[in-house]
Structures are given as structure tokens and as C-alpha cells.
Design a protein around this motif. Structure first.
Motif, PDB file in Angstrom:
ATOM      1  N   GLN A   1       0.919  -1.101   0.164  1.00  0.00           N
ATOM      2  CA  GLN A   1       0.022  -0.074   0.023  1.00  0.00           C
ATOM      3  C   GLN A   1       0.924   1.244  -0.044  1.00  0.00           C
ATOM      4  OE1 GLN A   1      -3.681  -0.316   0.231  1.00  0.00           O
ATOM      5  NE2 GLN A   1      -3.529   1.949  -0.469  1.00  0.00           N
ATOM      6  N   SER A   2       0.824   2.126  -0.971  1.00  0.00           N
ATOM      7  CA  SER A   2       1.704   3.209  -1.119  1.00  0.00           C
ATOM      8  C   SER A   2       1.002   4.464  -0.313  1.00  0.00           C
ATOM      9  CB  SER A   2       1.779   3.821  -2.521  1.00  0.00           C
ATOM     10  OG  SER A   2       2.443   2.713  -3.202  1.00  0.00           O
ATOM     11  N   ALA A   3       1.980   5.401   0.093  1.00  0.00           N
ATOM     12  CA  ALA A   3       1.491   6.234   0.920  1.00  0.00           C
ATOM     13  C   ALA A   3       0.752   7.350  -0.032  1.00  0.00           C
ATOM     14  CB  ALA A   3       2.415   7.137   1.393  1.00  0.00           C
ATOM     15  N   LEU A   4      -0.175   8.165   0.566  1.00  0.00           N
ATOM     16  CA  LEU A   4      -1.015   9.139  -0.333  1.00  0.00           C
ATOM     17  C   LEU A   4      -0.238  10.349  -0.478  1.00  0.00           C
ATOM     18  CD1 LEU A   4      -4.404   8.981   1.824  1.00  0.00           C
ATOM     19  CD2 LEU A   4      -3.627   7.585  -0.159  1.00  0.00           C
ATOM     20  N   THR A   5      -0.287  10.985  -1.586  1.00  0.00           N
ATOM     21  CA  THR A   5       0.569  12.059  -1.708  1.00  0.00           C
ATOM     22  C   THR A   5       0.051  13.275  -1.669  1.00  0.00           C
ATOM     23  OG1 THR A   5       1.200  10.762  -3.942  1.00  0.00           O
ATOM     24  CG2 THR A   5       1.808  13.171  -4.016  1.00  0.00           C
ATOM     25  N   GLN A   6       1.021  14.075  -0.799  1.00  0.00           N
ATOM     26  CA  GLN A   6       0.822  15.502  -0.368  1.00  0.00           C
ATOM     27  C   GLN A   6       1.886  16.197  -0.570  1.00  0.00           C
ATOM     28  OE1 GLN A   6      -0.658  13.857   4.217  1.00  0.00           O
ATOM     29  NE2 GLN A   6      -0.455  16.120   3.783  1.00  0.00           N
ATOM     30  N   PRO A   7       1.718  17.662  -0.996  1.00  0.00           N
ATOM     31  CA  PRO A   7       2.623  18.398  -1.122  1.00  0.00           C
ATOM     32  C   PRO A   7       3.826  18.380   0.232  1.00  0.00           C
ATOM     33  CG  PRO A   7       0.886  19.804  -0.785  1.00  0.00           C
ATOM     34  CD  PRO A   7       0.292  18.239  -0.930  1.00  0.00           C
ATOM     35  N   PRO A   8       4.879  18.596  -0.013  1.00  0.00           N
ATOM     36  CA  PRO A   8       5.728  18.792   1.005  1.00  0.00           C
ATOM     37  C   PRO A   8       5.657  19.760   1.819  1.00  0.00           C
ATOM     38  CG  PRO A   8       6.884  18.127  -0.948  1.00  0.00           C
ATOM     39  CD  PRO A   8       5.711  18.387  -1.166  1.00  0.00           C
ATOM     40  N   SER A   9       5.221  21.049   1.219  1.00  0.00           N
ATOM     41  CA  SER A   9       5.177  22.199   2.081  1.00  0.00           C
ATOM     42  C   SER A   9       3.864  23.144   1.510  1.00  0.00           C
ATOM     43  CB  SER A   9       6.332  23.111   2.048  1.00  0.00           C
ATOM     44  OG  SER A   9       6.802  23.384   0.930  1.00  0.00           O
ATOM     45  N   ALA A  10       3.569  24.134   2.352  1.00  0.00           N
ATOM     46  CA  ALA A  10       2.557  25.023   2.054  1.00  0.00           C
ATOM     47  C   ALA A  10       2.605  26.263   2.964  1.00  0.00           C
ATOM     48  CB  ALA A  10       1.136  24.596   2.089  1.00  0.00           C
ATOM     49  N   SER A  11       2.262  27.420   2.399  1.00  0.00           N
ATOM     50  CA  SER A  11       2.562  28.375   3.334  1.00  0.00           C
ATOM     51  C   SER A  11       1.353  29.688   2.992  1.00  0.00           C
ATOM     52  CB  SER A  11       4.030  29.008   3.399  1.00  0.00           C
ATOM     53  OG  SER A  11       4.014  29.459   1.942  1.00  0.00           O
ATOM     54  N   GLY A  12       1.453  30.425   4.017  1.00  0.00           N
ATOM     55  CA  GLY A  12       0.418  31.544   3.883  1.00  0.00           C
ATOM     56  C   GLY A  12       0.655  32.483   4.892  1.00  0.00           C
ATOM     57  N   SER A  13       0.304  33.930   4.641  1.00  0.00           N
ATOM     58  CA  SER A  13       0.395  34.902   5.813  1.00  0.00           C
ATOM     59  C   SER A  13      -0.712  34.799   6.774  1.00  0.00           C
ATOM     60  CB  SER A  13       0.455  36.068   5.038  1.00  0.00           C
ATOM     61  OG  SER A  13       1.668  36.450   4.246  1.00  0.00           O
ATOM     62  N   PRO A  14      -0.539  35.415   7.894  1.00  0.00           N
ATOM     63  CA  PRO A  14      -1.699  35.250   8.751  1.00  0.00           C
ATOM     64  C   PRO A  14      -3.061  35.751   8.155  1.00  0.00           C
ATOM     65  CG  PRO A  14       0.201  36.022  10.026  1.00  0.00           C
ATOM     66  CD  PRO A  14       0.601  35.956   8.662  1.00  0.00           C
ATOM     67  N   GLY A  15      -4.235  35.350   8.262  1.00  0.00           N
ATOM     68  CA  GLY A  15      -5.414  35.580   7.692  1.00  0.00           C
ATOM     69  C   GLY A  15      -5.665  35.174   6.336  1.00  0.00           C
ATOM     70  N   GLN A  16      -4.719  34.660   5.775  1.00  0.00           N
ATOM     71  CA  GLN A  16      -4.805  34.010   4.302  1.00  0.00           C
ATOM     72  C   GLN A  16      -5.492  32.577   4.313  1.00  0.00           C
ATOM     73  OE1 GLN A  16      -1.167  34.649   2.348  1.00  0.00           O
ATOM     74  NE2 GLN A  16      -1.735  36.617   1.325  1.00  0.00           N
ATOM     75  N   SER A  17      -5.647  31.810   3.278  1.00  0.00           N
ATOM     76  CA  SER A  17      -6.073  30.502   3.192  1.00  0.00           C
ATOM     77  C   SER A  17      -4.906  29.629   2.564  1.00  0.00           C
ATOM     78  CB  SER A  17      -7.376  30.519   2.539  1.00  0.00           C
ATOM     79  OG  SER A  17      -8.488  31.159   3.149  1.00  0.00           O
ATOM     80  N   VAL A  18      -4.602  28.427   3.140  1.00  0.00           N
ATOM     81  CA  VAL A  18      -3.967  27.514   2.465  1.00  0.00           C
ATOM     82  C   VAL A  18      -4.534  26.061   2.362  1.00  0.00           C
ATOM     83  CG1 VAL A  18      -3.025  26.659   4.605  1.00  0.00           C
ATOM     84  CG2 VAL A  18      -1.616  26.284   2.659  1.00  0.00           C
ATOM     85  N   THR A  19      -4.409  25.560   1.215  1.00  0.00           N
ATOM     86  CA  THR A  19      -5.223  24.443   0.803  1.00  0.00           C
ATOM     87  C   THR A  19      -4.288  23.345   0.566  1.00  0.00           C
ATOM     88  OG1 THR A  19      -7.291  25.414  -0.233  1.00  0.00           O
ATOM     89  CG2 THR A  19      -6.933  23.045  -0.584  1.00  0.00           C
ATOM     90  N   ILE A  20      -4.600  22.135   1.241  1.00  0.00           N
ATOM     91  CA  ILE A  20      -3.470  20.926   1.124  1.00  0.00           C
ATOM     92  C   ILE A  20      -4.285  19.662   0.326  1.00  0.00           C
ATOM     93  CG2 ILE A  20      -1.890  19.239   2.371  1.00  0.00           C
ATOM     94  CD1 ILE A  20      -2.179  21.217   4.744  1.00  0.00           C
ATOM     95  N   SER A  21      -3.564  19.278  -0.585  1.00  0.00           N
ATOM     96  CA  SER A  21      -4.091  18.199  -1.201  1.00  0.00           C
ATOM     97  C   SER A  21      -3.613  16.651  -0.696  1.00  0.00           C
ATOM     98  CB  SER A  21      -3.982  18.318  -2.942  1.00  0.00           C
ATOM     99  OG  SER A  21      -2.490  18.395  -3.185  1.00  0.00           O
ATOM    100  N   CYS A  22      -4.413  15.703  -1.204  1.00  0.00           N
ATOM    101  CA  CYS A  22      -4.273  14.578  -0.657  1.00  0.00           C
ATOM    102  C   CYS A  22      -4.470  13.579  -1.803  1.00  0.00           C
ATOM    103  CB  CYS A  22      -4.678  14.038   0.694  1.00  0.00           C
ATOM    104  SG  CYS A  22      -4.659  12.299   1.393  1.00  0.00           S
ATOM    105  N   THR A  23      -3.641  12.961  -2.563  1.00  0.00           N
ATOM    106  CA  THR A  23      -3.982  12.119  -3.611  1.00  0.00           C
ATOM    107  C   THR A  23      -3.857  10.748  -3.625  1.00  0.00           C
ATOM    108  OG1 THR A  23      -3.606  14.076  -5.130  1.00  0.00           O
ATOM    109  CG2 THR A  23      -3.688  11.678  -6.284  1.00  0.00           C
ATOM    110  N   GLY A  24      -4.675   9.909  -3.509  1.00  0.00           N
ATOM    111  CA  GLY A  24      -4.860   8.652  -3.462  1.00  0.00           C
ATOM    112  C   GLY A  24      -5.179   7.763  -4.727  1.00  0.00           C
ATOM    113  N   THR A  25      -5.749   6.603  -4.591  1.00  0.00           N
ATOM    114  CA  THR A  25      -6.485   5.818  -5.773  1.00  0.00           C
ATOM    115  C   THR A  25      -7.970   5.439  -5.445  1.00  0.00           C
ATOM    116  OG1 THR A  25      -5.807   3.740  -4.776  1.00  0.00           O
ATOM    117  CG2 THR A  25      -4.145   4.955  -6.094  1.00  0.00           C
TER     118      THR A  25
END
Lengths: 110, 118
Positions: free
Chosen positions: A1-25
Motif C-alpha cells: 500500500q503506497s502512501a497518499l501523496t501530499q505536497p511537502p510544504s504550504a505557506s501563507g500569511s496570517p489571515g490568508q488561506s492554504v489548501t493541502i491536497s491528498c491524492t490516492g487511488t
């Protein structure tokens, strides 16, 4: 079973939004609605912040939201705050009592 | 308040064995499945093993199958993980995790560090 794929990093300034993806099968993320997200601060145990794709446990701010489309789940943190800086991991049920975690994303608040 | 307290970690030589314990409180222990999840230093989370509420069903990740054995004593509210034939790749913090109705992990212990080194 392979690990789900996420971006290694994400960033944003206070008050901003950040979205993290999680890709599987279709055998994990795409096949079940049992996607959950965990927040981990340095030296601490993970803590669940989202389950069943888009449900928040009691006490988790509504700044956190989740969604899923096909084989990809996403976690959005709106109105970033300093305390949101942490590692985030997705997880999905993968059938036959097996679960799989994502590779993890380090969120930095600039 | 739900509490999961792991113990039994430490330094072990390659090829050696170790038994981890997880003492639980704050919930009806024999109603819930339990899991072990590990995290190598500086790395991500890896799902290791699971056991059903009554111990009748177990699951192991391929990476530990045949080397690790999960068990539970519902009379003592304790979860175990027997580790054997250990290699450097097994070095990690091992977390005891409570299942929430087979959909997610709702409580985690603080973890116990296993270091495999000569």
C-alpha cells in the motif's frame, strides 16, 4: 500500500488561506468516504482535525474545512493563525482493515 | 478523559525483540478497535497494526507482517505490540491509537520511542 501523496510544504500569511491536497487511488481515497486529517505540532502526537472528509471534531475551529473529488481529498485552512503552523497528514481507509497515511505537509505561517 | 499511555520502548540491538504496552482509560476499552501507528525520526506516519474490539481480528502492514504481533487484554485495559526480528528500519516512535467506529483515529497516546541500533 503506497502512501497518499501530499505536497511537502504550504505557506501563507496570517489571515490568508492554504489548501493541502491528498491524492490516492480508487482503492483508498476514491473508494471510501473515510478520509481524515491530522495536525501534528513538533514533538507532539497527531490530533484529528477532520474526519469523514468534511466533519470537524468538537473543538476544532470552523476555519478548517475538508472536501473530496475523485481520488483527491483536500484540507483548507482559512484565516491562518500562528498556531496553525504544524505538519498535516491525511489518512484514508483502504479496505480489509487497512489504513494509509499521506506523506505529510508542513504548513508555515509567514 | 480518554488517556492512552504507551510504555516499553527503548534501545534494542538488530535482530532483537521488544514488547510495547498501552494502558488505556477513560472509555469502555472492550468496545473499540485499537491501532499502532509509527513515525520514524523526521519522517511521516506509518500505519502498523490493528486489532478488533474483542481481539478476534488483527491486521498488519506488509512491512511488519510475520515479525510483529498485536494483542489486547480487555480485563486489564491494555494493548500490546510484540516486536521481533527488529531492524534499523523499525526505529520510530510508536503510537497507540483508539479507533472511532472504524472511520478515523480519535485519540492518540504520547508515543514510545524504539531505537534499533548496535
Amino acid at each position: 500500500q503506497s502512501a497518499l501523496t501530499q505536497p511537502p510544504s504550504a505557506s501563507g500569511s496570517p489571515g490568508q488561506s492554504v489548501t493541502i491536497s491528498c491524492t490516492g487511488t480508487s482503492s483508498d481515497v476514491g473508494g471510501y468516504n473515510f478520509v481524515s486529517w491530522y495536525q501534528q505540532h513538533p514533538g507532539k502526537a497527531p490530533k484529528v482535525i477532520m474526519y469523514a472528509i468534511s466533519k470537524r471534531p468538537s473543538g476544532v475551529p470552523d476555519r478548517f474545512s475538508g472536501s473530496k473529488s475523485g481520488n483527491t481529498a483536500s484540507l483548507t485552512v482559512s484565516g491562518l493563525q500562528a498556531e496553525d503552523e504544524a505538519d498535516y497528514y491525511c489518512s484514508s481507509y483502504a479496505g480489509s482493515n487497512n489504513y494509509v497515511f499521506g506523506t505529510g505537509t508542513k504548513v508555515t505561517v509567514l | 478523559e480518554v488517556q492512552l499511555v504507551e510504555s516499553g520502548g527503548g534501545l534494542v540491538q538488530p535482530g532483537g525483540s521488544l514488547r510495547l504496552s498501552c494502558s488505556a482509560s477513560g472509555f469502555t476499552f472492550n468496545n473499540f478497535a485499537l491501532h499502532w501507528v509509527r513515525q520514524a525520526p523526521g519522517k511521516g506516519l506509518e500505519y502498523v497494526s490493528a486489532i478488533s474490539y474483542d481481539g478476534s481480528s488483527t491486521y498488519y502492514a506488509d512491512s511488519v507482517k510475520g515479525r510483529f504481533t498485536i494483542s489486547r487484554d480487555n480485563s486489564k485495559n491494555t494493548l500490546y505490540l510484540q516486536l521481533s526480528s527488529l531492524g534499523a528500519e523499525d526505529t520510530a516512535v510508536y503510537y497507540c491509537v483508539k479507533d472511532h467506529s472504524a472511520s478515523y483515529f480519535d485519540y492518540w497516546g504520547q508515543g514510545t520511542l524504539v531505537t534499533v541500533s548496535s
